[in-house]
Design a protein around this motif. Structure first.
Motif, PDB file in Angstrom:
ATOM      1  N   ALA A 166       0.802  -1.230   0.000  1.00 42.26           N
ATOM      2  CA  ALA A 166       0.000   0.000   0.000  1.00 42.26           C
ATOM      3  C   ALA A 166       0.835   1.281   0.000  1.00 42.26           C
ATOM      4  N   GLY A 167       2.047   1.203   0.583  1.00 41.90           N
ATOM      5  CA  GLY A 167       2.863   2.406   0.672  1.00 41.90           C
ATOM      6  C   GLY A 167       2.357   3.363   1.732  1.00 41.90           C
ATOM      7  N   PRO A 168       2.757   4.626   1.740  1.00 42.17           N
ATOM      8  CA  PRO A 168       3.554   5.305   0.709  1.00 42.17           C
ATOM      9  C   PRO A 168       5.071   5.146   0.870  1.00 42.17           C
ATOM     10  N   ASN A 169       5.523   4.342   1.840  1.00 44.40           N
ATOM     11  CA  ASN A 169       6.961   4.180   2.058  1.00 44.40           C
ATOM     12  C   ASN A 169       7.384   2.823   1.492  1.00 44.40           C
ATOM     13  N   TYR A 170       8.229   2.849   0.475  1.00 42.14           N
ATOM     14  CA  TYR A 170       8.532   1.630  -0.272  1.00 42.14           C
ATOM     15  C   TYR A 170       9.993   1.223  -0.245  1.00 42.14           C
ATOM     16  N   MET A 171      10.850   2.037   0.402  1.00 40.38           N
ATOM     17  CA  MET A 171      12.280   1.780   0.243  1.00 40.38           C
ATOM     18  C   MET A 171      12.911   1.245   1.531  1.00 40.38           C
ATOM     19  N   TYR A 172      13.925   0.416   1.330  1.00 47.21           N
ATOM     20  CA  TYR A 172      14.690  -0.161   2.435  1.00 47.21           C
ATOM     21  C   TYR A 172      16.172   0.054   2.124  1.00 47.21           C
ATOM     22  N   PHE A 173      16.885   0.685   3.062  1.00 48.18           N
ATOM     23  CA  PHE A 173      18.323   0.930   2.860  1.00 48.18           C
ATOM     24  C   PHE A 173      19.145   0.349   3.998  1.00 48.18           C
ATOM     25  N   GLU A 174      20.356  -0.122   3.646  1.00 53.44           N
ATOM     26  CA  GLU A 174      21.332  -0.500   4.669  1.00 53.44           C
ATOM     27  C   GLU A 174      22.594   0.343   4.499  1.00 53.44           C
ATOM     28  N   THR A 175      23.221   0.620   5.637  1.00 54.60           N
ATOM     29  CA  THR A 175      24.416   1.458   5.675  1.00 54.60           C
ATOM     30  C   THR A 175      25.383   0.840   6.691  1.00 54.60           C
ATOM     31  N   GLY A 176      26.480   1.499   6.942  1.00 54.27           N
ATOM     32  CA  GLY A 176      27.394   1.042   7.991  1.00 54.27           C
ATOM     33  C   GLY A 176      28.674   1.846   7.988  1.00 54.27           C
ATOM     34  N   GLN A 177      29.082   2.288   9.168  1.00 57.90           N
ATOM     35  CA  GLN A 177      30.312   3.076   9.276  1.00 57.90           C
ATOM     36  C   GLN A 177      31.490   2.319   8.663  1.00 57.90           C
ATOM     37  N   GLY A 178      32.282   3.015   7.878  1.00 54.24           N
ATOM     38  CA  GLY A 178      33.513   2.431   7.335  1.00 54.24           C
ATOM     39  C   GLY A 178      33.438   2.034   5.879  1.00 54.24           C
ATOM     40  N   SER A 179      32.216   1.941   5.323  1.00 53.06           N
ATOM     41  CA  SER A 179      32.130   1.447   3.947  1.00 53.06           C
ATOM     42  C   SER A 179      32.771   2.436   2.963  1.00 53.06           C
ATOM     43  N   GLU A 180      32.737   3.726   3.272  1.00 53.15           N
ATOM     44  CA  GLU A 180      33.355   4.715   2.372  1.00 53.15           C
ATOM     45  C   GLU A 180      34.876   4.561   2.388  1.00 53.15           C
ATOM     46  N   LEU A 181      35.441   4.417   3.585  1.00 51.16           N
ATOM     47  CA  LEU A 181      36.897   4.250   3.674  1.00 51.16           C
ATOM     48  C   LEU A 181      37.331   2.992   2.923  1.00 51.16           C
ATOM     49  N   SER A 182      36.554   1.918   3.066  1.00 54.07           N
ATOM     50  CA  SER A 182      36.954   0.663   2.417  1.00 54.07           C
ATOM     51  C   SER A 182      36.903   0.807   0.899  1.00 54.07           C
ATOM     52  N   ALA A 183      36.142   1.784   0.390  1.00 53.76           N
ATOM     53  CA  ALA A 183      36.098   2.028  -1.058  1.00 53.76           C
ATOM     54  C   ALA A 183      36.982   3.222  -1.436  1.00 53.76           C
ATOM     55  N   ASP A 184      37.799   3.665  -0.498  1.00 52.41           N
ATOM     56  CA  ASP A 184      38.638   4.854  -0.685  1.00 52.41           C
ATOM     57  C   ASP A 184      37.795   6.037  -1.179  1.00 52.41           C
ATOM     58  N   ALA A 185      36.623   6.213  -0.564  1.00 53.70           N
ATOM     59  CA  ALA A 185      35.677   7.233  -1.007  1.00 53.70           C
ATOM     60  C   ALA A 185      35.247   8.105   0.161  1.00 53.70           C
ATOM     61  N   HIS A 186      36.112   8.250   1.173  1.00 48.47           N
ATOM     62  CA  HIS A 186      35.746   8.990   2.381  1.00 48.47           C
ATOM     63  C   HIS A 186      36.182  10.454   2.321  1.00 48.47           C
ATOM     64  N   HIS A 187      36.974  10.819   1.302  1.00 50.37           N
ATOM     65  CA  HIS A 187      37.386  12.213   1.111  1.00 50.37           C
ATOM     66  C   HIS A 187      38.012  12.816   2.364  1.00 50.37           C
ATOM     67  N   GLY A 188      38.730  11.998   3.116  1.00 46.90           N
ATOM     68  CA  GLY A 188      39.417  12.496   4.310  1.00 46.90           C
ATOM     69  C   GLY A 188      38.511  12.767   5.499  1.00 46.90           C
ATOM     70  N   ALA A 189      37.231  12.429   5.371  1.00 43.95           N
ATOM     71  CA  ALA A 189      36.293  12.660   6.483  1.00 43.95           C
ATOM     72  C   ALA A 189      36.200  11.401   7.348  1.00 43.95           C
ATOM     73  N   ASP A 190      35.786  11.579   8.609  1.00 43.88           N
ATOM     74  CA  ASP A 190      35.689  10.432   9.510  1.00 43.88           C
ATOM     75  C   ASP A 190      34.441   9.612   9.205  1.00 43.88           C
ATOM     76  N   GLN A 191      34.412   8.390   9.749  1.00 40.59           N
ATOM     77  CA  GLN A 191      33.354   7.458   9.344  1.00 40.59           C
ATOM     78  C   GLN A 191      31.987   7.818   9.914  1.00 40.59           C
ATOM     79  N   LEU A 192      31.943   8.614  10.980  1.00 42.04           N
ATOM     80  CA  LEU A 192      30.645   9.039  11.517  1.00 42.04           C
ATOM     81  C   LEU A 192      29.998  10.079  10.589  1.00 42.04           C
ATOM     82  N   VAL A 193      30.795  11.017  10.132  1.00 43.56           N
ATOM     83  CA  VAL A 193      30.279  12.026   9.190  1.00 43.56           C
ATOM     84  C   VAL A 193      29.769  11.342   7.915  1.00 43.56           C
ATOM     85  N   MET A 194      30.552  10.405   7.395  1.00 38.80           N
ATOM     86  CA  MET A 194      30.138   9.736   6.159  1.00 38.80           C
ATOM     87  C   MET A 194      28.854   8.938   6.382  1.00 38.80           C
ATOM     88  N   GLU A 195      28.712   8.338   7.564  1.00 38.04           N
ATOM     89  CA  GLU A 195      27.502   7.569   7.872  1.00 38.04           C
ATOM     90  C   GLU A 195      26.278   8.498   7.920  1.00 38.04           C
TER      91      GLU A 195
END
Lengths: 455, 316
Positions: free
Chosen positions: A279-308
């Protein structure tokens, strides 16, 4: 810009807001690995002192990745409500912390201010919080959403039925779904991580989960946690999709490593509105996790809390039904031990709620982290006190496909009975009707997968 | 403190323990009179001699007390290795299933913090070098250092090893010492004999302490082999603590990633690919990499050009 303080007679100066934020972060092995963590405990506290005096507008004007370079930054900045932002932009981060805690600040007031915040502000205030601050602050914010049922209501705790199987056996997955349902797990979603991400495999499991839901008239939604493009293709071909899933990162480059971008997510969201059977109107499910940006070298020098926090800013664009951090999954090089995993779990949940998204947590650990099942049970109790929307439900906490441990079907029932919470209302009514639950407690019939062999 | 004083303290403590025990309504307490101060033989009547609860027989047991469909529940349980049908005590797990879970986690911890046995390394004449990692904690925290050899290690390798062989085999502890201790004696001879039989030259094998897979890039800057294979301990899964992986690449070197490598994983006698069979697969894969002069994604592309695969069955 001058960012400086004295502490015990010693002067500490920070070169940029990004550096200040990183050094004010609680100890995380990932920040240390990235070479951006505070070098001493006193330097960390000095950074917190300076951060506490920083006005929110400085954070708005200095996102972790420049607006021109990164579409996640653009999503975050563009969705800020400027009227609300203008009311709060001169608050300091320290004032924001106290405002959240005050008894005169109501949940409605926090939800409104959410819309004037950016990810960097959300992360900044989190860095000034103690663990109990994070629990208490989050408990003030209720974020509800509706798909086939309603998640996030006060007094409820939901459980994702996560029936993974090492070879995607339809029978094996169905057996685990039955087991979970018999304990009251599955109200958040029946959500499978498939081994085989191919279209045929995903469509087969969507059909099976939908059949179980239809046959037993379960007020819940199904979801296959395959790549978003596979789910989009499945929808086009008429597969019964209840919710659309994707893992998110906090930068454009991080999302590229997941093979997604904002345009693709926009398209997936539009397709979900068009094709999902729920029925919706909310249809999306997302997963995240601290550190995934660093592991992809995509953290731009920012800490993992900011990226999260930036992940939650992106998630907010799609009015999700549920979002969870997979907090201990990434391993000890990002979150070393139970102290860091516990802290990160509380931080992520708080940040999600402050940002206004219906936040749950996959409280989990891998075998090379310094953590045990006891630590994850502790975290689950803390998060339940904080008003966490849902946890994962896995047979005795052992996920035989992802090879990690998280919360169990038993834990969902235990946390509810311990802290006086109920399953989602539609789901509880369904369980009562079947005789699996009465007055918020499991009945004699519960905890028996063979109950579902009757039909 | 003299012997008499010690004896007196021991007796006092024992007497105190007896008192506490007597006040509890436990069955063991009733077996012996509470007042005897000798402290010996009070639990003679208790004999506990348990069978191994980690065997399939016990793992497959159902813990649900009154299942609606007992046979059906067994059938459900047989469809998945997941811990279903375990039953409950109120909302909590039953004692046996909780303890079994702890045993399965315990064995992973012993594997990660264990050491590869020297006699196993000696058996195959492997000398030892170390990565830039100093200890186990740093190994877990700094994967980057586990991919780099120390200058001393490189010097030793340079002194001891044959250069430019077709295949260089190295062994790494990785995240499971047990993987090496349990599987190396079986897999290593198979690989060695297989390469000999195929007339493929093999370099001087050695052991790398605190190794990550990517260390093969650094190894090959000294060796210059066509193919480098690392036999390494995997991150232990619950109850399976000794799985080994064999990663290999065509001419590894700085900057090469997993995308340019091939792997045979889950090599173990405990519910995986048995190490003898795995050894034969490793040799086959080496031959293929040598033939196509490529590994990883590139190897897939080259082999699919030659023998087009059937279109995937899910294309409607």
């Amino acid at each position: 810009m001058l960012l400086r303080t004295k502490l015990f007679g010693k002067t500490y100066e920070f070169g940029s807001i990004k550096e200040l934020l990183a050094k004010a972060n609680e100890e995380k092995s990932g920040d240390r690995q990235a070479g951006i963590a505070a070098e001493s405990v006193t330097e960390r506290v000095a950074a917190k002192f300076v951060l506490s005096e920083l006005p929110l507008r400085a954070l708005y004007e200095n996102p972790a990745v420049p607006y021109e370079d990164d579409e996640v930054t653009r999503v975050i900045i563009d969705q800020v409500n400027l009227t609300i932002y203008n009311e709060i932009k001169d608050w300091t981060v320290g004032e924001l912390r106290e405002w959240i805690m005050k008894d005169t600040t109501t949940p409605q007031m926090i939800r409104r201010v959410s819309n004037g915040l950016t990810a960097e502000m959300v992360a900044a205030v989190t860095k000034l919080m103690s663990n109990m601050d994070l629990i208490y602050g989050a408990s003030k914010v209720r974020v509800t959403a509706h798909c086939a049922n309603t998640i996030g209501l006060p007094g409820t705790l939901a459980s994702r039925n996560q029936p993974n199987h090492p070879t995607d056996s339809v029978e094996g997955i169905r057996a685990t779904i039955y087991e979970g349902l018999s304990y009251g797990s599955g109200d958040s979603v029946i959500g499978i991580n498939p081994v085989d991400d191919s279209l045929g495999s995903v469509m087969r499991l969507l059909d099976m989960t939908y059949d179980v839901i239809q046959k037993w008239e379960i007020p819940t939604q199904n979801c296959l946690l395959a790549h978003v493009t596979t789910q989009m293709e499945a929808m086009k071909r008429g597969s019964p999709v209840g919710m659309v899933f994707q893992s998110l990162a906090g930068s454009q480059k991080g999302n590229e490593s997941f093979g997604v971008n904002v345009g693709m997510l926009d398209e997936a969201y539009e397709m979900a509105k068009k094709y999902a059977w729920t029925a919706g109107p909310n249809y999306m499910y997302f997963e995240t996790g601290q550190g995934s940006e660093l592991s992809a070298d995509a953290h731009h020098g920012a800490d993992q809390l900011v990226m999260e926090a930036r992940c939650y800013g992106l998630a907010k664009r799609y009015h999700p039904f549920q979002v969870n951090t997979v907090v201990g999954f990434i391993g000890p090089e990002y979150l070393y031990d139970s102290v860091q995993i516990t802290r990160a779990g509380l931080e992520d949940h708080f940040m999600g709620k402050l940002y206004g998204i219906p936040m749950g947590v996959d409280a989990c650990y891998t075998n090379h982290a310094k953590a045990t099942q006891n630590d994850i049970e502790n975290l689950a109790v803390l998060l339940t006190s904080a008003g966490c929307n849902y946890f994962m439900g896995v047979p005795l906490g052992d996920d035989v496909m992802l090879s990690y441990q998280c919360t169990s079907f038993h834990d969902a029932a235990s946390l509810r009975q311990l802290l006086g919470l109920r399953p989602l209302p539609e789901f509880e009514a369904w369980m009562e009707n079947l005789g699996l639950m009465k007055d918020g407690k499991l009945t004699e019939k519960a905890g028996d997968a063979s109950f579902f062999l009757q039909k | 403190m003299d012997q008499n004083q010690i004896e007196a303290i021991v007796q006092a403590v024992l007497a105190e323990l007896k008192k506490k025990e007597a006040s509890q309504p436990t069955s063991t307490a009733s077996l012996t009179p509470a007042a005897t101060a000798s402290g010996s033989n009070k639990t003679d009547a208790v004999i506990i001699d348990l069978p191994d609860p980690t065997t399939p027989e016990f793992r497959n047991a159902v813990g649900v007390e009154n299942p609606m469909d007992p046979e059906g529940l067994l059938n459900l349980k047989s469809t998945t290795p997941a811990r279903i049908g375990a039953g409950r005590a109120g909302p909590r797990p039953r004692t046996k299933s909780w303890l079994l879970f702890q045993a399965d986690h315990g064995v992973t911890q012993d594997a990660i913090y264990g050491e590869v046995k020297q006699e196993i390394l000696d058996q195959f004449g492997l000398f030892t070098v170390q990565t830039q990692v100093k200890d186990k904690a740093e190994y877990l925290l700094r994967p980057d250092l586990g991919r780099l050899l120390t200058p001393e290690a490189k010097m030793l390798i340079d002194q001891k090893c044959v250069k430019k062989p077709q295949v260089q085999i190295v062994v790494g502890d990785g995240l499971s010492a047990a993987a090496i201790n349990n599987n190396l004696p079986q897999i290593f001879p198979v690989i060695k004999q297989g390469l000999e039989a195929a007339n493929i030259s093999m370099g001087t094998p050695f052991f790398i302490k605190f190794a990550r897979v990517g260390v093969i890039n650094d190894v090959n800057t000294v060796i210059g082999a066509d193919v480098v294979v690392i036999l390494i301990g995997e991150r232990p899964g619950l109850g399976v603590a000794d799985a080994m992986s064999a990663y290999m690449g065509w001419r590894p070197g700085p900057g090469k990633t997993d995308a340019q490598r091939d792997v045979i994983c889950m090599i173990t006698n405990n519910g995986g690919l048995n190490p003898l069979e795995a050894g034969a697969f490793v040799v086959e894969l080496i031959r293929k990499i040598l033939k196509y002069q490529a590994s990883g994604v590139e190897l897939k592309l080259k082999t699919s050009e030659e023998t087009p695969e059937h279109p995937p069955s899910d294309v409607l």
